[in-house]
Design a protein around this motif. Structure first.
Motif, PDB file in Angstrom:
ATOM      1  N   ASP A  26      -1.238  -2.393  -4.202  1.00 42.71           N
ATOM      2  CA  ASP A  26      -1.595  -0.979  -4.114  1.00 42.71           C
ATOM      3  C   ASP A  26      -0.340  -0.108  -4.144  1.00 42.71           C
ATOM      4  O   ASP A  26      -0.042   0.636  -3.199  1.00 42.71           O
ATOM      5  N   HIS A  28      -3.876  -3.814   2.227  1.00 47.89           N
ATOM      6  CA  HIS A  28      -5.206  -3.302   1.884  1.00 47.89           C
ATOM      7  C   HIS A  28      -5.885  -2.464   2.960  1.00 47.89           C
ATOM      8  O   HIS A  28      -6.493  -1.444   2.660  1.00 47.89           O
ATOM      9  N   HIS A  42      -3.577  -9.410  -1.927  1.00 47.40           N
ATOM     10  CA  HIS A  42      -3.748  -8.054  -1.400  1.00 47.40           C
ATOM     11  C   HIS A  42      -4.802  -7.936  -0.296  1.00 47.40           C
ATOM     12  O   HIS A  42      -4.536  -7.375   0.767  1.00 47.40           O
ATOM     13  N   ASP A  44       0.805  -1.228   0.000  1.00 49.22           N
ATOM     14  CA  ASP A  44       0.000   0.000   0.000  1.00 49.22           C
ATOM     15  C   ASP A  44       0.838   1.279   0.000  1.00 49.22           C
ATOM     16  O   ASP A  44       0.710   2.121   0.886  1.00 49.22           O
ATOM     17  N   ASN A  63      -6.165  -3.793  -5.511  1.00 53.12           N
ATOM     18  CA  ASN A  63      -7.359  -3.306  -6.217  1.00 53.12           C
ATOM     19  C   ASN A  63      -7.092  -2.000  -6.955  1.00 53.12           C
ATOM     20  O   ASN A  63      -7.524  -1.818  -8.087  1.00 53.12           O
ATOM     21  N   HIS A  64      -6.341  -1.073  -6.328  1.00 51.64           N
ATOM     22  CA  HIS A  64      -6.064   0.197  -7.008  1.00 51.64           C
ATOM     23  C   HIS A  64      -5.162  -0.006  -8.226  1.00 51.64           C
ATOM     24  O   HIS A  64      -5.264   0.749  -9.189  1.00 51.64           O
TER      25      HIS A  64
HETATM   26 FE   LIG Z   1      -6.302  -1.956  -1.428  1.00 52.67          FE
END
Ligand SMILES: [Fe+2]
Length: 277
Positions: free
Chosen positions: A88, A210, A190, A56, A119-120
Motif C-alpha cells: 500500500d 494493511h 500485505h 501503508d 491491495n491498493h
Molecule cells: Fe491495504
C-alpha cells in the motif's frame, strides 16, 4: 446559554480538538516499536538478525514529506539487516509514487530493502506501474518471488513476497518451489489474516500491514473500523506453534488525515534464538 447548547458546544469542541491533535501531531511523528521474535531451535543461527518493517504509506492521499523524511531517518538509524515494505504505497494515484520513491531510495540495510504489493497497489491494474517505479528507484519488488541472503553468521535464509490476498494472485506454492525443506523464510504479505491459511514450516515469520492498527482508535476499546482480511490480527506480534506474524500499523493515513491512539510505526523485529535453560 442553556444546558443543551453548553453540552453540544463541549462535545463539538472536544471532537475538533481530537481531530486537530490527530491530524497535526499524532499522524506526523512515527514511533519505533522494537520486538523480539523467538526462533525455533533449528534456526538459532539467525539469532540477532534485525528486520525493519514499514507499510501503508498511501502517499498520494495526504502527501507528507516531513513524515516520510522522519521515517527514513529513524529506520536508517536502526541499522537493520533487512528492510521489508509490505505494501500500500499509494491509495489510487500512481503519480504519488514519484515523490514516495525519492524517500524510499534513501533507505539503507546491510542485506537489502524489499517491497511487496498491497491491495491498493494492485487494484485497477496499477501493479505494473507501482512495481516499475519501485524497481527503478532500486527497490526490488517480490511478487510471489523469493530472494536468498546470508545472515552475518553465514546461515542461508530467504526473504519472500506474495501478491495481495485481496487484489492480487498470491501463489505460496509457486513462491516456495525450489526452497529446501528446512530453509528459513521471512515472508512479506500485505494482509495479515491469511496467516491462518499458510501452514509451511519454512515460513518463520510473516510481516504484514494493511490494518493501520485501526488508524483511529478509541481509548480502552481499540480500532473502530478494520478492513477485510485485517479484522483478526490488528497490530503487533502473534505466535502459533513455531510460526510468527508481525502486523505493523503503517506510516500513512487513508480516508481522513488523522491518526488517534495509533501513531505511525516503524517496526524493528529482532530474531532471537530460543532460551536455553
Ligand atoms: Fe491495504
Amino acid at each position: 446559554m442553556n444546558r443543551r447548547k453548553f453540552v453540544s458546544l463541549g462535545f463539538f469542541g472536544s471532537g475538533a480538538g481530537m481531530f486537530g491533535y490527530g491530524s497535526l501531531i499524532e499522524r506526523r511523528f512515527p514511533v519505533v516499536e522494537r520486538v523480539d521474535c523467538r526462533l525455533p531451535e533449528r534456526h538459532a543461527e539467525l539469532d540477532g538478525l534485525r528486520v525493519a518493517a514499514m507499510s501503508d504509506f498511501h502517499h498520494d492521499d495526504f502527501h507528507d514529506d516531513t513524515l516520510m523524511a522522519r521515517a527514513i531517518e529513524a529506520t536508517n538509524a536502526l541499522e537493520p539487516d533487512v528492510v521489508m515494505l509490505p505494501g500500500d504505497f499509494i491509495s489510487r494515484d500512481v503519480a504519488g509514487m514519484d515523490a514516495l520513491v525519492v524517500h524510499l531510495a534513501g533507505l539503507r540495510a546491510r542485506l537489502g530493502v524489499f517491497a511487496m504489493l498491497g491491495n491498493h497497489d494492485q487494484w485497477s491494474r496499477r501493479s505494473e506501474a507501482v512495481a516499475g517505479k519501485l524497481e527503478k528507484a532500486g527497490v526490488p519488488v517480490l511478487r510471489n518471488a523469493v530472494t536468498t541472503l546470508r545472515a552475518p553468521s553465514g546461515q542461508r535464509f530467504h526473504v519472500a513476497g506474495l501478491e495481495s490476498a485481496w487484489a492480487g494472485r498470491p501463489d505460496p506454492h509457486a513462491m516456495l518451489r525450489g526452497i529446501a525443506s528446512d530453509d528459513p523464510v521471512l515472508l512479506g504479505w500485505h494482509e495479515p489474516d491469511p496467516w491462518d491459511w499458510l501452514e509451511d514450516r519454512r515460513v518463520l515469520l510473516q510481516v504484514a500491514g494493511h490494518t493501520h492498527g485501526g488508524q483511529v482508535c478509541a481509548p480502552f476499546y481499540g480500532a473502530i473500523q478494520l478492513p477485510h482480511l485485517g479484522e483478526r490480527y490488528v497490530a503487533g506480534l502473534f505466535e502459533r506453534d513455531e510460526s510468527r506474524l508481525y502486523v505493523t500499523r503503517g506510516i500513512g493515513s487513508l480516508g481522513v488525515p488523522v491518526r488517534f491512539c495509533c501513531p505511525p510505526e516503524i517496526a524493528l523485529i529482532t530474531l532471537r534464538a530460543p532460551e536455553r535453560v
